[in-house]
Design a protein around this motif. Structure first.
Motif, PDB file in Angstrom:
ATOM      1  N   TYR A  23      16.477 -33.779   4.045  1.00  0.00           N
ATOM      2  CA  TYR A  23      15.402 -34.373   3.544  1.00  0.00           C
ATOM      3  C   TYR A  23      14.489 -33.617   4.378  1.00  0.00           C
ATOM      4  CZ  TYR A  23      18.594 -36.827   0.663  1.00  0.00           C
ATOM      5  OH  TYR A  23      19.538 -37.259  -0.238  1.00  0.00           O
ATOM      6  N   ASN A  24      13.728 -33.446   5.066  1.00  0.00           N
ATOM      7  CA  ASN A  24      12.596 -33.089   5.841  1.00  0.00           C
ATOM      8  C   ASN A  24      12.833 -31.364   5.406  1.00  0.00           C
ATOM      9  OD1 ASN A  24      11.900 -30.591   8.024  1.00  0.00           O
ATOM     10  ND2 ASN A  24      11.104 -33.397   8.764  1.00  0.00           N
ATOM     11  N   ALA A  25      12.871 -31.068   4.852  1.00  0.00           N
ATOM     12  CA  ALA A  25      13.034 -29.224   4.458  1.00  0.00           C
ATOM     13  C   ALA A  25      12.135 -29.912   2.829  1.00  0.00           C
ATOM     14  CB  ALA A  25      14.281 -28.486   4.587  1.00  0.00           C
ATOM     15  N   VAL A  26      13.379 -30.214   2.156  1.00  0.00           N
ATOM     16  CA  VAL A  26      12.643 -30.658   0.653  1.00  0.00           C
ATOM     17  C   VAL A  26      12.260 -31.253   1.173  1.00  0.00           C
ATOM     18  CG1 VAL A  26      13.628 -31.173  -1.406  1.00  0.00           C
ATOM     19  CG2 VAL A  26      15.399 -30.461   0.005  1.00  0.00           C
ATOM     20  N   PHE A  27      12.222 -32.239   1.405  1.00  0.00           N
ATOM     21  CA  PHE A  27      10.419 -33.526   0.818  1.00  0.00           C
ATOM     22  C   PHE A  27       9.775 -33.821   2.323  1.00  0.00           C
ATOM     23  CE2 PHE A  27      14.256 -34.836  -2.024  1.00  0.00           C
ATOM     24  CZ  PHE A  27      13.821 -35.264  -2.530  1.00  0.00           C
ATOM     25  N   GLY A  28      10.188 -33.857   3.264  1.00  0.00           N
ATOM     26  CA  GLY A  28       8.835 -33.662   4.930  1.00  0.00           C
ATOM     27  C   GLY A  28       9.086 -34.756   5.229  1.00  0.00           C
ATOM     28  N   TRP A  29      10.485 -35.173   5.000  1.00  0.00           N
ATOM     29  CA  TRP A  29      10.769 -36.810   4.967  1.00  0.00           C
ATOM     30  C   TRP A  29      10.959 -36.911   7.127  1.00  0.00           C
ATOM     31  CZ3 TRP A  29      14.004 -38.939   1.533  1.00  0.00           C
ATOM     32  CH2 TRP A  29      13.290 -39.510   0.237  1.00  0.00           C
ATOM     33  N   GLU A  30      10.037 -37.332   7.973  1.00  0.00           N
ATOM     34  CA  GLU A  30      10.334 -37.307   8.934  1.00  0.00           C
ATOM     35  C   GLU A  30      11.568 -38.800   9.330  1.00  0.00           C
ATOM     36  OE1 GLU A  30       7.300 -37.378  11.839  1.00  0.00           O
ATOM     37  OE2 GLU A  30       6.346 -35.712  11.042  1.00  0.00           O
ATOM     38  N   LEU A  31      12.726 -38.104   9.512  1.00  0.00           N
ATOM     39  CA  LEU A  31      13.870 -39.015   9.601  1.00  0.00           C
ATOM     40  C   LEU A  31      14.725 -39.662  11.194  1.00  0.00           C
ATOM     41  CD1 LEU A  31      15.418 -37.718   7.181  1.00  0.00           C
ATOM     42  CD2 LEU A  31      15.083 -40.835   6.908  1.00  0.00           C
ATOM     43  N   LYS A  32      14.260 -40.412  12.294  1.00  0.00           N
ATOM     44  CA  LYS A  32      14.575 -40.964  13.034  1.00  0.00           C
ATOM     45  C   LYS A  32      15.844 -41.937  13.013  1.00  0.00           C
ATOM     46  CE  LYS A  32       9.780 -39.869  13.812  1.00  0.00           C
ATOM     47  NZ  LYS A  32       8.428 -40.369  14.406  1.00  0.00           N
ATOM     48  N   PRO A  33      16.609 -41.905  13.801  1.00  0.00           N
ATOM     49  CA  PRO A  33      17.348 -43.084  14.304  1.00  0.00           C
ATOM     50  C   PRO A  33      17.233 -44.317  14.431  1.00  0.00           C
ATOM     51  CG  PRO A  33      17.461 -41.427  16.282  1.00  0.00           C
ATOM     52  CD  PRO A  33      16.438 -41.131  15.408  1.00  0.00           C
ATOM     53  N   PHE A  34      17.643 -45.335  13.971  1.00  0.00           N
ATOM     54  CA  PHE A  34      16.883 -46.949  13.566  1.00  0.00           C
ATOM     55  C   PHE A  34      18.301 -47.314  13.776  1.00  0.00           C
ATOM     56  CE2 PHE A  34      15.724 -50.272  11.400  1.00  0.00           C
ATOM     57  CZ  PHE A  34      14.322 -50.245  12.223  1.00  0.00           C
ATOM     58  N   GLY A  35      18.833 -48.159  14.800  1.00  0.00           N
ATOM     59  CA  GLY A  35      19.634 -48.326  14.834  1.00  0.00           C
ATOM     60  C   GLY A  35      21.120 -47.627  15.030  1.00  0.00           C
ATOM     61  N   ASN A  36      22.487 -48.859  15.326  1.00  0.00           N
ATOM     62  CA  ASN A  36      23.332 -48.247  15.262  1.00  0.00           C
ATOM     63  C   ASN A  36      23.943 -47.440  13.510  1.00  0.00           C
ATOM     64  OD1 ASN A  36      26.000 -47.025  15.791  1.00  0.00           O
ATOM     65  ND2 ASN A  36      26.993 -49.256  15.424  1.00  0.00           N
TER      66      ASN A  36
END
Length: 117
Positions: A23-36
Motif C-alpha cells: 500500500y505504501n508503494a502503490v498509493f503512498g500510504w504511511e501505515l503505522k502501528p496503531f494498537g494490537n
C-alpha cells in the motif's frame, strides 16, 4: 442529501510487512502501528485507512472502494511490481475518466480511478 465521502476504510490482511509495503508503494500510504493487530494511515484530509490482522481473507464478494490516482497505467505497473494482480485492466468510463480493479497480495479487491480533469 449532502455530498458523502469515505471517512475510513478497513482492510483485512494476513501479513503486515507485505501489506504495508504494497500500500505504501502503490498509493503512498504511511501505515503505522496503531494498537494490537492494527495499522493506520491518516491522510489528514478526511479519510483514514486501517489494516486489520486476520488469519485468512475471504476472497468472496466484497465492497469495492476506488482510490483516486493520477495515472491508472502507472499505478497498474506498481501493482504488478508489488506482487498484486490486475483483475480488470484500465477501462474507460465515458465522459468521467478511467478505472481498473486490482487485488492486493491478500486478494482484497480495490478500484483505482483516474478522472478527466
Amino acid at each position: 442529501m449532502s455530498n458523502q465521502v469515505i471517512g475510513h476504510v478497513e482492510i483485512p490482511v494476513t501479513n503486515f510487512d507485505k501489506s504495508v509495503k504494497f500500500y505504501n508503494a502503490v498509493f503512498g500510504w504511511e501505515l503505522k502501528p496503531f494498537g494490537n493487530g492494527y495499522y493506520l494511515h491518516n491522510s489528514h484530509r478526511g479519510m483514514t485507512v486501517g489494516l486489520r490482522k486476520v488469519d485468512a481473507v475471504d476472497k468472496g464478494n466484497c465492497t469495492i472502494f476506488h482510490i483516486s490516482v493520477e495515472d491508472v497505467d502507472a499505478t497498474l505497473k506498481v501493482v504488478k511490481k508489488q506482487k498484486g494482480t490486475v483483475q480488470r485492466a484500465k477501462t474507460i468510463i465515458p465522459v468521467y475518466g478511467y478505472y481498473a480493479l486490482i487485488s492486493d497480495p491478500d486478494g482484497n479487491t480495490i478500484g483505482v480511478y483516474q478522472g478527466n480533469y
